[in-house]
Design a protein around this motif. Structure first.
Motif, PDB file in Angstrom:
ATOM      1  N   SER A 109       0.930  -1.145   0.342  1.00 17.79           N
ATOM      2  CA  SER A 109       0.004   0.020  -0.018  1.00 17.79           C
ATOM      3  C   SER A 109       1.006   1.289   0.194  1.00 17.79           C
ATOM      4  CB  SER A 109      -1.017  -0.037   1.254  1.00 17.79           C
ATOM      5  OG  SER A 109      -0.187   0.013   2.477  1.00 17.79           O
ATOM      6  N   ARG A 110       1.870   1.239   0.560  1.00 20.57           N
ATOM      7  CA  ARG A 110       2.864   2.430   0.607  1.00 20.57           C
ATOM      8  C   ARG A 110       3.410   2.571  -0.728  1.00 20.57           C
ATOM      9  NH1 ARG A 110       8.730   3.832   3.429  1.00 20.57           N
ATOM     10  NH2 ARG A 110       8.554   6.133   3.239  1.00 20.57           N
ATOM     11  N   LEU A 112       2.261   1.729  -3.595  1.00 18.60           N
ATOM     12  CA  LEU A 112       1.071   2.354  -4.321  1.00 18.60           C
ATOM     13  C   LEU A 112       0.585   3.777  -3.817  1.00 18.60           C
ATOM     14  CD1 LEU A 112      -1.480  -0.521  -4.551  1.00 18.60           C
ATOM     15  CD2 LEU A 112       0.267   0.017  -6.392  1.00 18.60           C
ATOM     16  N   ASP A 113       0.605   3.897  -2.679  1.00 20.87           N
ATOM     17  CA  ASP A 113       0.171   5.462  -2.172  1.00 20.87           C
ATOM     18  C   ASP A 113       1.409   6.346  -2.912  1.00 20.87           C
ATOM     19  OD1 ASP A 113      -1.902   4.434  -1.231  1.00 20.87           O
ATOM     20  OD2 ASP A 113      -1.116   4.341   0.738  1.00 20.87           O
ATOM     21  N   GLU A 114       2.628   6.234  -2.894  1.00 23.81           N
ATOM     22  CA  GLU A 114       3.627   6.858  -3.016  1.00 23.81           C
ATOM     23  C   GLU A 114       3.894   6.938  -4.590  1.00 23.81           C
ATOM     24  OE1 GLU A 114       5.565   8.982  -1.277  1.00 23.81           O
ATOM     25  OE2 GLU A 114       5.052   8.225   0.687  1.00 23.81           O
ATOM     26  N   GLY A 115       3.318   6.085  -5.384  1.00 25.92           N
ATOM     27  CA  GLY A 115       3.406   6.367  -6.819  1.00 25.92           C
ATOM     28  C   GLY A 115       4.711   5.809  -7.247  1.00 25.92           C
ATOM     29  N   GLY A 137      -7.341  -2.374  -3.729  1.00 25.89           N
ATOM     30  CA  GLY A 137      -7.278  -1.027  -4.262  1.00 25.89           C
ATOM     31  C   GLY A 137      -6.308  -0.830  -5.358  1.00 25.89           C
ATOM     32  N   ASP A 138      -5.343  -1.533  -5.702  1.00 23.16           N
ATOM     33  CA  ASP A 138      -4.680  -1.599  -6.878  1.00 23.16           C
ATOM     34  C   ASP A 138      -5.593  -1.774  -8.240  1.00 23.16           C
ATOM     35  OD1 ASP A 138      -2.603  -1.314  -8.684  1.00 23.16           O
ATOM     36  OD2 ASP A 138      -1.590  -3.287  -8.048  1.00 23.16           O
ATOM     37  N   GLY A 345      -6.412  -2.333   4.807  1.00 21.33           N
ATOM     38  CA  GLY A 345      -6.579  -0.946   5.144  1.00 21.33           C
ATOM     39  C   GLY A 345      -5.985  -0.675   6.598  1.00 21.33           C
ATOM     40  N   THR A 348      -2.299  -0.255   6.281  1.00 19.04           N
ATOM     41  CA  THR A 348      -1.864   0.919   5.776  1.00 19.04           C
ATOM     42  C   THR A 348      -2.226   2.190   6.885  1.00 19.04           C
ATOM     43  OG1 THR A 348      -2.796   0.285   3.477  1.00 19.04           O
ATOM     44  CG2 THR A 348      -2.317   2.765   4.068  1.00 19.04           C
ATOM     45  N   GLU A 349      -3.186   1.976   7.472  1.00 18.63           N
ATOM     46  CA  GLU A 349      -3.440   3.131   8.527  1.00 18.63           C
ATOM     47  C   GLU A 349      -2.480   3.127   9.830  1.00 18.63           C
ATOM     48  OE1 GLU A 349      -7.143   4.708  11.205  1.00 18.63           O
ATOM     49  OE2 GLU A 349      -7.613   2.955   9.677  1.00 18.63           O
TER      50      GLU A 349
END
Length: 364
Positions: A109-110, A112-115, A137-138, A345, A348-349
């Protein structure tokens, strides 16, 4: 896992070390990065794979890819999946290479979140169940599952037999004073298997209980190593280094690789009631100098040749069910029927918060 991949995750066992060393010797390796985006000529024939220290394929496989594609493969290795993702985030404006392999489900998740990864067209193996391993989420498929395995406590069965101590079976077992000073685990802050085990305890004891569990382990003589290889090869009694601790965090697939020469059964076993399932992904890096080559290499990681090699070279289960597993895996390397889990989730959180709380509780 993570070899060890780790698999197992240098991370997983002696074969992984041999395979990894052969791969480094056979390919042009870099300690600082991949193809320079300003050097179009050199990048055209080179694809740079950024990965963790446990990556390794059997001799000749990578050369086969180079022969078939005309590409030259360079390897950039980071210590572990956690360090790998950290470096990808820090260098995302000047990426270390073209393709990354070894991001696991605790850090996906990190990434993906950071692109740091972008979608690519890949050819999934016929036997792969993409939905079973996809990152929630991907939606664009920027990360592609390559392998998976169960991170579990492993024990030295010969040590327990010789000492006349009953073998532990569950997480709760390790709180018993009978097992004082027997357990070593890698630091979850620096090790992806270590983080997987932390997540197993969150899944087992919940938000209200996992911290108390770790406090109990600490008070019962827990030892924390920097990484999986130190825990397994240095501190574990059955890791080849004559360590003092007969309980170590490793993989469910580790035991087959402890069968001694001339023997017919392993000297270790995995405690399948202590596991967390780890999935390892690959993805094309954003800003890659050679995204086309990266996509070709990603397809290669999904090929039958590589998928069939993953169990013997990186001690993980391939995502493709169309390839044969080693015969001894059915007997000595079964997956857990009910691994502990934590909602993506929630990971990630809370991941950073959990790591901070763990450090405060265990390290002080």
């Amino acid at each position: 896992m993570t070899t060890p991949r780790t698999t197992p995750p240098l991370r997983r066992g002696a074969v992984a070390v041999a395979a990894g060393c052969s791969l480094v010797a056979l390919t042009a390796c870099s300690a600082i990065g991949g193809a320079n985006a300003d050097d179009e000529a050199s990048a055209a024939g080179t694809v740079t794979l950024v990965t963790h220290e446990s990556f390794g394929l059997s001799e000749g496989l990578l050369e086969q890819f180079e022969d078939e594609t005309g590409l030259s493969v360079e390897i950039v290795q980071q210590a572990d999946a956690g360090a790998l993702v950290n470096q990808l985030v820090l260098t995302k404006d000047a990426p270390l290479g073209d393709l990354v392999y070894g991001i696991d489900n605790a850090f996906a998740s990190r990434a993906l979140d950071e692109g740091v990864v972008v979608p690519a067209d890949v050819t999934a193996p016929a036997g792969a169940d993409a939905a079973a391993h996809a990152v929630p989420g991907d939606d664009d498929g920027a990360l592609t599952a390559i392998d998976f395995g169960d991170v579990c406590l492993n024990i030295d069965t010969a040590w327990f037999a010789a000492q006349g101590v009953p073998e532990p079976t569950t997480l709760d077992s390790l709180l018993d004073p009978a097992y004082r000073d027997l357990l070593v685990v890698p630091d979850p802050v620096t090790s992806s298997p270590g983080l997987a085990f932390l997540l197993a305890t969150v899944g087992a004891y919940g938000e209200d209980g996992w911290v108390d569990y770790w406090a109990g382990l600490r008070d019962n003589g827990l030892q924390v190593a920097d990484g999986w290889s130190e825990a397994y090869y240095t501190d574990f009694t059955a890791g080849g280094g004559d360590g003092p601790r007969p309980v170590v965090l490793s993989y469910a697939s580790s035991p087959p690789f402890t069968v001694p020469e001339g023997g017919d059964e392993p000297t270790t076993c995995a405690l399948l009631d202590t596991c967390f399932r780890q999935v390892e992904y690959a993805g094309v890096l954003a800003g890659a100098a050679n995204p086309e080559g990266a996509a070709q290499l990603l397809d290669f990681l999904l090929s039958d040749e590589v998928q069939a090699d993953i169990p013997v070279s990186m001690y993980m289960y391939p995502v493709s069910s169309s390839v044969d597993l080693p015969d001894e895996w059915a007997r000595w390397a079964p997956l857990s029927d009910a691994p502990y889990s934590v909602a993506p989730g929630d990971i990630t959180e809370h991941r950073e918060q959990w790591l901070t709380t763990w450090s405060d509780t265990v390290i002080g």
